[in-house]
Design a protein around this motif. Structure first.
Motif, PDB file in Angstrom:
ATOM      1  N   ARG A 349       0.841  -1.208   0.000  1.00 56.30           N
ATOM      2  CA  ARG A 349       0.000   0.000   0.000  1.00 56.30           C
ATOM      3  C   ARG A 349       0.881   1.265   0.000  1.00 56.30           C
ATOM      4  O   ARG A 349       0.624   2.208  -0.738  1.00 56.30           O
ATOM      5  CB  ARG A 349      -0.950  -0.024   1.222  1.00 56.30           C
ATOM      6  N   HIS A 400      -7.342   7.083   1.642  1.00 52.88           N
ATOM      7  CA  HIS A 400      -7.709   6.925   3.041  1.00 52.88           C
ATOM      8  C   HIS A 400      -9.208   7.188   3.136  1.00 52.88           C
ATOM      9  O   HIS A 400      -9.639   8.231   3.633  1.00 52.88           O
ATOM     10  CB  HIS A 400      -6.900   7.909   3.872  1.00 52.88           C
ATOM     11  N   HIS A 407      -6.512   9.627  -3.244  1.00 49.56           N
ATOM     12  CA  HIS A 407      -5.568  10.120  -4.247  1.00 49.56           C
ATOM     13  C   HIS A 407      -5.898   9.545  -5.604  1.00 49.56           C
ATOM     14  O   HIS A 407      -6.219   8.364  -5.714  1.00 49.56           O
ATOM     15  CB  HIS A 407      -4.141   9.672  -3.910  1.00 49.56           C
ATOM     16  N   GLU A 444      -4.010  16.155   2.730  1.00 49.09           N
ATOM     17  CA  GLU A 444      -2.763  15.866   3.443  1.00 49.09           C
ATOM     18  C   GLU A 444      -1.480  16.314   2.751  1.00 49.09           C
ATOM     19  O   GLU A 444      -0.438  16.377   3.399  1.00 49.09           O
ATOM     20  CB  GLU A 444      -2.660  14.368   3.774  1.00 49.09           C
ATOM     21  N   HIS A 445      -1.484  16.635   1.480  1.00 47.65           N
ATOM     22  CA  HIS A 445      -0.220  16.989   0.817  1.00 47.65           C
ATOM     23  C   HIS A 445       0.131  18.460   0.928  1.00 47.65           C
ATOM     24  O   HIS A 445       1.271  18.853   0.721  1.00 47.65           O
ATOM     25  CB  HIS A 445      -0.252  16.606  -0.676  1.00 47.65           C
TER      26      HIS A 445
HETATM   27 ZN    ZN Z   1      -2.076   9.665   1.297  1.00 48.21          ZN
END
Ligand code: ZN
Ligand code: MLT
Length: 486
Positions: A349, A400, A407, A444-445
């Motif tokens: 993953r 997630h 993504h 999150e990025h």
């Molecule tokens: Zn991620």
């Protein structure tokens, strides 16, 4: 003339302009200034070599490399402070650098300047096992911390795909597969030591403090988490630790459709099953991961799950989750307690990004990371697949999903102007779709270089102006990682 040709010419002209700009920036940092840097950290800890600057001018994203003028490796906070003060006096940009594994061009030195590589500050400074906290220097990565904690009965759960540095993760507000149960960096940072652009040092929760909660004043820790190096350099982080669960079970479950997989996710969460991880991979991603990591899973929309708890509690959780997946049409719910099998599954993953890049060798990747309220997840994922098809793009999905965050890893030829344009347009469209569903363009990025317009649309003019004012107070000369976020 065809639009792709016009675009190709435009990109060449822009490339020429960029290399002109980068030469001009190179002139700005004089030999004398480089000598003063060496006087602080010692000669071996400063480099102006082209290859080194190049290596520090980009992260893992497709954003074009913008090398800094010099790279420094400070050894302690006093040196970071002295170096920052020097840059401040000479009005030279400062770019903090950890492992360089970001996804949004956060380390690219688009206005030149000095790259502060903090990886040689890599000590675990203080473990307070009874208080569930640890204080680390910026070069410690999340995997290194968990190795250090091995015999303590504790662990740190935030796990982005790459083995990123913990202070870099704080700077980008990182998360990962465990966030659905343990939260993101925002919930797991207790205190930060920060060097401001002028060299002054501050502690976001007060020096040495490591409490579980506080109502004291403004939340400066929350301000610096996710500030992407634009407000200061994070030189230590005090983090919240968690007890290693008595038992852990990982499960894999293929579905007849994306809708069935995402519906199961929503129902598992709604049923109160406390999953520790619940990750979705579409059929294209499953195929890529099978090939890259030697798995033999069905090529179908799939959920990877993990459950943490007591042996008794796990039995109930597994049973409930399996029932839900069966009601949604899945016929195989395979699970394992074996450490090696679990490790292999999660390694596959975490390698999803590299598995995707391997689909088209020589191409680059761009990973979108929108996050929406969980009830809107099935809709946005199905629309994203349709858009991918209509745009003629390769973009396996992974995410997630328990957090409503996924993504689409677009892999494309950066030399093909038309494909590049379609990727950019797709990313913006997806970001706007998430905003229209009351979500965010980045789960999150971070904003980095590519999502600045979407940030404006997401938070509105007043919030944007407030962010600018905060930045101006903390960094009046706009030297901290300029050109990012705002
Ligand atoms: Zn991620
Ligand atoms: C992940 O979830 O693996 C990371 O966020 C990297 C990615 O976006 O692919």
């Amino acid at each position: 003339m065809k639009s792709s040709l016009v675009m190709a010419r435009l990109l060449r002209v822009l490339g020429g302009w960029r290399s002109y700009c980068s030469k001009r920036q190179q002139e700005r940092v004089s030999d004398d200034f480089v000598e003063t840097l060496k006087a602080v950290v010692g000669e071996p800890n400063v480099s102006i070599a082209a290859a080194v600057r190049e290596q520090h001018g980009h992260d893992e994203s497709m954003h074009r490399c913008s090398p800094p003028d010099a790279v420094v490796w400070p050894q302690n906070v006093e040196q970071v402070s002295q170096l920052a003060a020097l840059c401040y006096d000479h009005s030279i940009p400062i770019i903090p650098f950890g492992t360089g594994t970001g996804m949004e061009g956060g380390v690219n030195a688009i206005q030149g300047g000095i790259c502060f590589n903090l990886t040689r500050m890599d000590r675990v400074l203080e473990l307070n096992a009874d208080d569930f906290s640890v204080t680390v220097e910026p070069g410690v990565t999340h995997k290194a911390l968990n190795s250090y904690l091995r015999d303590s009965g504790l662990w740190f759960p935030v796990d982005p795909g790459a083995d990123a540095s913990l202070c870099g993760m704080a700077a980008t507000g990182a998360s990962g597969t465990n966030a659905v149960r343990y939260g993101t960096m925002l919930e797991n940072v207790i205190n930060l030591e920060v060097v401001l652009a002028n060299g002054k040092i501050l502690y976001t929760s007060g020096q040495g403090r490591r409490f579980r909660k506080s109502s004291a004043g403004y939340n400066l820790t929350g301000l610096f988490v996710g500030s992407e190096g634009t407000l200061g350099l994070i030189t230590t982080a005090t983090l919240r630790l968690h007890g290693i669960p008595e038992a852990t079970v990982a499960a894999v479950c293929p579905f007849p459709s994306i809708q069935a997989a995402v519906d199961s996710t929503v129902q598992i969460l709604q049923s109160g099953v406390q999953v520790a991880r619940i990750e979705f991979l579409d059929d294209v991603m499953m195929d890529a991961c099978n090939k890259y990591s030697g798995l033999t899973n069905a090529v179908a929309p799939t959920l990877f799950l993990e459950f943490h708890g007591s042996n008794q509690g796990l039995r109930e959780q597994l049973q409930r989750a399996e029932e839900i997946t069966q009601q949604n049409g899945s016929s195989h719910f395979t699970w394992s307690k074996e450490l090696e099998e679990r490790k292999q599954l999660w390694a596959a993953r975490h390698n999803a990004w590299y598995a995707t890049l391997a689909l088209r060798p020589g191409c680059k990747g761009y990973s979108t990371d929108v996050c929406v309220p969980i009830s809107r997840l099935p809709e946005i994922i199905v629309e994203t697949k349709e858009d991918l098809k209509a745009s003629g793009l390769t973009g396996p999905l992974v995410g997630h999903v328990g957090d409503g965050n996924f993504h689409c890893i677009l892999v494309f030829n950066t030399e093909d102007a038309d494909e590049h344009r379609r990727v950019m347009e797709f990313g913006k469209r997806l970001g706007r779709k998430a905003l229209a569903m009351n979500g965010t363009c980045t789960g999150e990025h971070g904003i980095g270089l590519g999502k600045r317009q979407l940030l404006k649309e997401e938070i509105g003019p007043e919030a944007m102006e407030t962010m600018r004012q905060i930045k101006a107070v903390l960094d009046p000369k706009n030297l901290m990682n300029p050109g990012k976020v705002l």
